[in-house]
Design an enzyme around this catalytic site. Structure first.
Site, PDB file in Angstrom:
ATOM      1  CD1 TRP A   1      -2.700   1.795   0.812  1.00 46.04           C
ATOM      2  CD2 TRP A   1      -1.191   2.340   2.367  1.00 46.04           C
ATOM      3  NE1 TRP A   1      -3.017   3.047   1.269  1.00 46.04           N
ATOM      4  CE2 TRP A   1      -2.101   3.411   2.230  1.00 46.04           C
ATOM      5  CE3 TRP A   1      -0.152   2.466   3.288  1.00 46.04           C
ATOM      6  CZ2 TRP A   1      -2.000   4.578   2.980  1.00 46.04           C
ATOM      7  CZ3 TRP A   1      -0.054   3.616   4.032  1.00 46.04           C
ATOM      8  CH2 TRP A   1      -0.974   4.652   3.868  1.00 46.04           C
ATOM      9  CG  HIS A   2       3.778   2.170   3.089  1.00 48.35           C
ATOM     10  ND1 HIS A   2       3.332   1.085   3.803  1.00 48.35           N
ATOM     11  CD2 HIS A   2       3.789   3.199   3.963  1.00 48.35           C
ATOM     12  CE1 HIS A   2       3.111   1.458   5.060  1.00 48.35           C
ATOM     13  NE2 HIS A   2       3.362   2.727   5.177  1.00 48.35           N
ATOM     14  N   GLY A   3       3.590   1.652  -1.510  1.00 46.37           N
ATOM     15  CA  GLY A   3       4.097   1.845  -2.864  1.00 46.37           C
ATOM     16  C   GLY A   3       4.502   0.509  -3.452  1.00 46.37           C
TER      17      GLY A   3
END
Lengths: 50, 394
Positions: free
Chosen positions: B319-321
């Site tokens: 989700w962060h990247g």
């Protein structure tokens, strides 16, 4: 097993004085700090980039 | 003006809106809040207003109505569940495209208008959490329809739109009907949080960021320098994000809403599992309520519950990247939580805190979480530099 004694409640007037003092000091320090580094950009918050 | 809690113009307008509500009649608070939120976001980032308001009105609201009709009107929970799942997958697909485009620049978007809009979009990752919560609540609870205004206000709430804390729709909805009165106590509490947030970000996080940059500039590192660097980086992330959360909570209060806390003494955690209940609390709560519990949670039993927790941390990393360091970060935290799960590690009760064993666990937890921060360094080269430092003693 050890238990810590309950903390005495901070009187409301002391807590209020502490908060106002903190706010003024933090604002003053923030402004001085920023002014001292005028032109030096501060990065945005880390999580904004997600 | 930019959509940032560090932009003086944006902060001044937030403050003005918060104070102006003092003179707004009680029955007009909802409309005032919505108009002010949409106006602020529109001025600061028109693309963000267009995309989030468009999705809220054109996607979330009609889908929630359909879920509600199936679940509570026609009593067809299975069909409602499938609709919910499809709608959530649709939102996740949009975010995957958005993340891929941000990190890799998808060829079919090129340098055109879509790429420009996606590039200037702020807060979409957090909008995703609120959007899924909104749909899920309409599946779980028979919420009477109040029209799309509360949803729009929820999606565009200006103090939390960029990075949370992640609000819950049912709480927001209740507070929108009865906002916090703007009295002296609220002004004091909000002012305290805002100034503390500015101090944490502009002074403490700024200084720690400088220390990290100075250590990286040394070139080759050894183990003590690498350890010092990750300690500074860990504290930097704390003061940056806790400072941001203070600002969001302070301005949220001024606007009449109690924004959830995001940090609850995380440095006193005695395991990684406990750490995640106290750091970025609203994110941990969201994953617990929307993924862990619906998929079985602790009812699954030891190894399977631990495997689910591992999968959630892995997803949280992505989700962060969609990049290698974030994948490694998810694996690192996920594997720690998995091992703690199968070993049955439990938090030390408050009354039993103290002694060598307790502080050893606190130190071990902080060391492991600080090590994970290395995957948040801005480049792969910097990450490699620090990791190599840990195995160099000269």
């Amino acid at each position: 097993m050890t238990t810590s004694p309950p903390r005495p409640r901070t009187p409301a007037a002391t807590a209020t004085l502490w908060k106002w003092s903190w706010m003024l000091a933090a604002l003053f320090w923030t402004l001085v700090y920023r002014l001292a580094r005028a032109g030096g950009a501060v990065q945005d918050f880390v999580y904004v980039n997600f | 003006m930019s959509l940032s809690l560090l932009d003086p113009a944006f902060l001044a307008l937030l403050l003005a809106v918060g104070l102006l509500r003092r003179w707004v009649p009680a029955r007009g608070h909802g409309h005032f809040g919505l108009l002010a939120s949409a106006g602020l976001i529109g001025l600061a980032s028109p693309a963000t207003l267009a995309v989030i308001a468009g999705l809220a009105l054109g996607y979330l609201y009609p889908t929630a109505l359909a879920i509600r009709r199936l679940r509570w009107g026609r009593q067809q929970p299975l069909r409602a569940r499938w609709l919910l799942l499809a709608a959530v997958l649709g939102l996740v697909a949009i975010m995957v495209v958005f993340k891929l485009d941000r990190h890799f620049t998808l060829p079919w978007f090129g340098e055109g208008r879509v790429h420009a809009v996606l590039g200037s979009l702020i807060g979409f990752s957090y909008f995703l959490f609120k959007a899924i919560n909104y749909l899920y609540m309409h599946y779980l609870l028979d919420l009477p329809d109040r029209g799309p205004a509360t949803l729009l206000h929820f999606a565009l709430f200006p103090s939390t739109i960029t990075s949370g804390p992640i609000q819950k729709y049912q709480e927001f909805r209740a507070q929108a009907a009865a906002p916090l009165p703007l009295d002296r106590a609220l002004l004091l509490a909000s002012g305290y949080r805002v100034t503390r947030g500015l101090f944490r970000k502009l002074c403490l996080a700024y200084a720690l960021d400088g220390a990290v940059a100075a250590i990286l500039a040394r070139g080759e590192l050894n183990a003590p320098w690498s350890a010092l660097l990750v300690a500074c980086l860990y504290l930097y992330f704390y003061f940056d994000f806790a400072g941001y959360s203070d600002l969001a909570i302070g301005f949220g209060g001024l606007l009449g809403f109690k924004v959830p806390e995001n940090f609850k003494e995380p440095f006193r955690a005695t395991s990684i599992t406990e750490f995640w209940r106290n750091w970025h609390v609203s994110l941990g709560d969201w994953f617990r309520d929307h993924v862990f519990i619906p998929l079985g949670g602790m009812r699954l039993g030891g190894v399977r519950a631990a495997a689910l927790a591992f999968a959630i941390m892995f997803l949280c990393g992505l989700w962060h990247g969609l990049t290698l360091p974030f994948l490694a970060w998810g694996l690192w935290h996920g594997s720690n939580i998995f091992v703690e799960g199968i070993l049955g590690v439990r938090p030390v009760p408050r009354g039993a805190r103290g002694g060598v064993g307790y502080w050893a666990r606190v130190a071990s937890t902080n060391a492991r979480t600080a090590f994970g921060a290395v995957f948040f360094l801005p480049s792969l080269d910097a990450t490699r530099q620090v990791l190599l430092g840990f195995v160099t003693w000269s």
